[in-house]
Design an enzyme around this catalytic site. Structure first.
Site, PDB file in Angstrom:
ATOM      1  N   GLU A  60      12.427  38.788  19.977  1.00 37.31           N
ATOM      2  CA  GLU A  60      11.687  39.945  20.405  1.00 37.31           C
ATOM      3  C   GLU A  60      11.798  41.024  19.428  1.00 37.31           C
ATOM      4  O   GLU A  60      10.868  41.831  19.056  1.00 37.31           O
ATOM      5  CB  GLU A  60      11.939  40.354  21.881  1.00 37.31           C
ATOM      6  CG  GLU A  60      11.314  39.356  22.711  1.00 37.31           C
ATOM      7  CD  GLU A  60      12.333  37.928  23.120  1.00 37.31           C
ATOM      8  OE1 GLU A  60      13.335  37.961  22.567  1.00 37.31           O
ATOM      9  OE2 GLU A  60      11.881  37.113  23.884  1.00 37.31           O
ATOM     10  N   HIS A 129      12.965  38.418  35.443  1.00 37.16           N
ATOM     11  CA  HIS A 129      11.458  38.173  35.174  1.00 37.16           C
ATOM     12  C   HIS A 129      10.605  38.788  36.384  1.00 37.16           C
ATOM     13  O   HIS A 129       9.355  38.376  36.529  1.00 37.16           O
ATOM     14  CB  HIS A 129      11.178  36.671  35.166  1.00 37.16           C
ATOM     15  CG  HIS A 129      11.862  36.047  33.905  1.00 37.16           C
ATOM     16  ND1 HIS A 129      13.122  35.847  33.745  1.00 37.16           N
ATOM     17  CD2 HIS A 129      11.033  35.385  32.882  1.00 37.16           C
ATOM     18  CE1 HIS A 129      13.346  35.352  32.686  1.00 37.16           C
ATOM     19  NE2 HIS A 129      12.060  35.076  32.003  1.00 37.16           N
TER      20      HIS A 129
END
Lengths: 331, 325
Positions: A60, A129
């Site tokens: 990322e 998440h």
């Protein structure tokens, strides 16, 4: 008008902008053939090829940093960050690099990039998440932050984001990807910094973002049965924020609840409530109330998780109490 | 020294650019010591052959990313003294209108994408610039300058992996000056630095960073190949910084000896070495070189005087440039 899902709306916005501007491209994990785990990007690689819909390794900071560099030199990348929770991984690239280039260079460099990601709990995905981290990036000067609340907003805000010359973070509600809404066939853009009055009312203003707009609308429907008319406003972007529309409404209703799915403490709700207090204090009949997610990591068990986010019933109860002139609990 | 080139003008320009960097830094140091410069700064003195050898192999459309020790890259990529000193002093006529200062100084019009004050922070930017070149079919090359200290950052390995996978026109230029701030590189870097690039299948070279011709010759070859799609490449340039980590790092014997510093200055100085070469090859006389040096010193003194008198940015600029139109 035809109805399409939020997922299709995002897909259409990207496809239209990629057709219009050859410098627009998509970068992220499993964006090409997989079309992302949520299938939002399905079909784009077939039209635009793997040179413009680029699958990256699970890196990322690396690919967000590369988007910054591509944006600084003439492209318009749309970075796909699979879960909003991964923003913590890219904070340096987003907040030290993307957000500050224009300012640090005295206006000479620009970073026209979009980071699209998501927010929202109650998907049974536990603490890493499920977070709604819009407050983190809204705190950083130089970033713009869009929070679409339906397919219509998702398309119009995405197109504006891609054409904006600044780094824009768009959070989509991952529980809303399959929700349908009327979306025009013809092209439209939704300007940043223009709130949407979803429902008019004279008794209390419910300012809600993203996933919480539906919650506020349902709360307003409950309240209407009791004769309380709630006005529901979706700011659509929190940076820039359409203060005027919010203030005008609160001056009319004299009460407000601000609802956002981020943690309540030091959050989006606090910022908006504070501005209302500072600028509409003498019009208020009750304290402006914040309703955010509980200040706990998001738990897995459905029995616990559902307790952590504002519900229509909780919003209606709070509104009822404000309208009755009852004291609210200190946070 | 590496084998001579035939272009006298190139040689003289390379020499002048190295002296301009050294002269800029000497003046910047004086501004700091005399408390005329706000904040602090990181001197490039001693590493001039790296920036000049590399940037002389680039065109204006080629991009670089720079570091907190970035004055040398800025000069080498074509910046002028006046706007640089103005930036250093936080004046409105600085390259960044005084908003960047020493750690973000850049002449953007010559392809400098900025000096970055996060160690390793620009590696994504440089690699993304190369991705843009490939995507849009442009033939420019991006050079990413960073120090040995930045090889400890994970970002480097993420972007080298992608650059190698996608054959991007980027050259990673590791300026190994032997110290990661106040710590010897050997204490922070396991194994070999170039082997790390080689692990990704990236062709990597170690070169004497005090030899401007060696640096330039290697860079020219790598740039030409990167333009043809043969990138990325990695260079480890063995060099030395004469000053401390920053201008305030004066008593530094606890991490490196004065004799080590003296050895590099006396025996491996890139300017002294190249000057001797120019004279020996009959490219310039001692007198011509002294005249060049004097001209550069005069330019710098005038630019400093100009910057000292130049106005600060007006207050209304404080919230300008947060967002682009």
């Amino acid at each position: 008008m035809r109805e399409i899902t939020l997922s299709q709306a995002v897909n259409e916005a990207l496809a239209e902008e990629m057709r219009r501007d050859p410098t627009v491209f998509i970068l992220g994990e499993d964006v090409a053939e997989a079309g992302t785990p949520f299938k939002v990007l399905s079909g784009l690689v077939e039209e635009f090829g793997t040179s413009r819909v680029i699958d990256t390794p699970i890196s990322e900071p690396g690919f967000v940093g590369m988007a910054v560099g591509a944006a600084m030199t003439g492209a318009r990348p749309v970075v796909d960050l699979m879960f909003g929770d991964f923003i913590y991984l890219v904070m340096d690239q987003l907040c030290n690099q993307a957000a500050k280039q224009h300012y640090m260079s005295g206006g000479k460099l620009t970073v026209p990039m979009v980071l699209r990601t998501n927010l929202g709990a109650t998907r049974r995905s536990a603490a890493q998440h499920s977070q709604s981290l819009q407050a983190l990036v809204a705190h950083i000067p130089g970033l713009k932050v869009a929070l679409p609340s339906s397919a219509y907003e998702a398309k119009g805000l995405m197109k504006t984001a891609i054409r904006d010359n600044n780094p824009v973070v768009i959070f989509e509600d991952k529980l809303m990807y399959q929700d349908k809404a009327p979306v025009p066939e013809e092209e439209y853009l939704i300007p940043f910094g223009v709130a949407n009055v979803k429902r008019e009312g004279r008794d209390i203003t419910l300012i809600a973002t993203s996933s919480m707009v539906q919650v506020a609308e349902k709360a307003a429907a409950l309240l209407a049965q009791e004769g309380i008319e709630a006005e529901v406003i979706d700011p659509r972007t929190i940076v820039p924020l359409d203060e005027k529309t919010l203030l005008d409404s609160v001056k009319k209703t004299s009460r407000a609840i601000v609802i956002d799915e981020g943690h309540q403490s030091y959050g989006v709700t606090a910022e908006i409530a504070s501005r209302l207090n500072e600028k509409a204090f003498y019009h208020l009949d009750a304290p402006v109330v914040r309703m955010g997610a509980m200040d706990v990591p998001v738990p897995f068990s459905p029995a616990l998780e559902d307790l952590t986010v504002p519900t229509p019933e909780a919003v209606a109860a709070k509104a009822r109490s404000l309208c009755a002139g009852e004291m609210t609990d200190a946070a | 020294m590496a084998k001579p080139k035939t272009n006298t003008e190139d040689y003289l320009r390379m020499y002048a650019q190295m002296v301009r960097i050294r002269t800029f830094e000497d003046n910047a140091n004086q501004l700091y010591l005399s408390a005329k410069m706000p904040g602090l700064t990181h001197m490039y003195s001693g590493e001039e052959a790296v920036a000049v050898g590399i940037c002389e192999a680039l065109t204006d459309s080629d991009r670089i990313t720079s570091t907190h020790r970035g004055h040398g890259h800025c000069v080498a990529k074509g910046a002028e003294f006046k706007a640089m000193f103005c930036e250093l002093l936080g004046k409105a006529e600085g390259y960044c209108r005084g908003k960047g200062g020493s750690m973000h100084i850049a002449d953007q019009s010559h392809g400098n994408l900025g000096a970055n004050a996060i160690v390793g922070g620009s590696m994504g930017i440089a690699t993304g610039s190369a991705l843009r070149a490939k995507l849009l079919g442009q033939d420019d090359v991006t050079v990413c300058f960073f120090g040995d200290g930045a090889t400890a950052q994970g970002l480097m390995y993420e972007v080298m992996n992608m650059a190698a996978l996608w054959k991007l026109p980027v050259i990673y230029a590791c300026e190994n000056n032997g110290y990661s701030e106040y710590t010897k590189t050997e204490e922070i870097a396991a194994g070999s630095i170039i082997a790390r690039a080689e692990a990704f299948g990236i062709e990597a070279h170690q070169v004497d960073g005090q030899d401007v011709l060696a640096v330039n010759e290697l860079t020219q070859k790598l740039v030409a190949r990167a333009r043809k799609g043969e990138g990325p490449f990695f260079m480890e340039l063995m060099t030395y910084r004469y000053h401390g980590h920053h201008v305030g790092d004066i008593n530094r014997e606890y991490y490196r000896s004065k004799s080590e510093e003296k050895d590099w200055k006396d025996n491996r100085d890139p300017i002294i070495r190249f000057r001797a070469f120019l004279v020996e090859q009959g490219i310039a006389t001692e007198a011509e070189i002294e005249a060049m040096n004097a001209e550069i010193e005069k330019d710098a003194a005038e630019a400093v005087a100009y910057a000292e008198k130049a106005p600060y940015p007006p207050a209304h600029e404080v919230d300008m440039h947060v967002y682009a139109e």
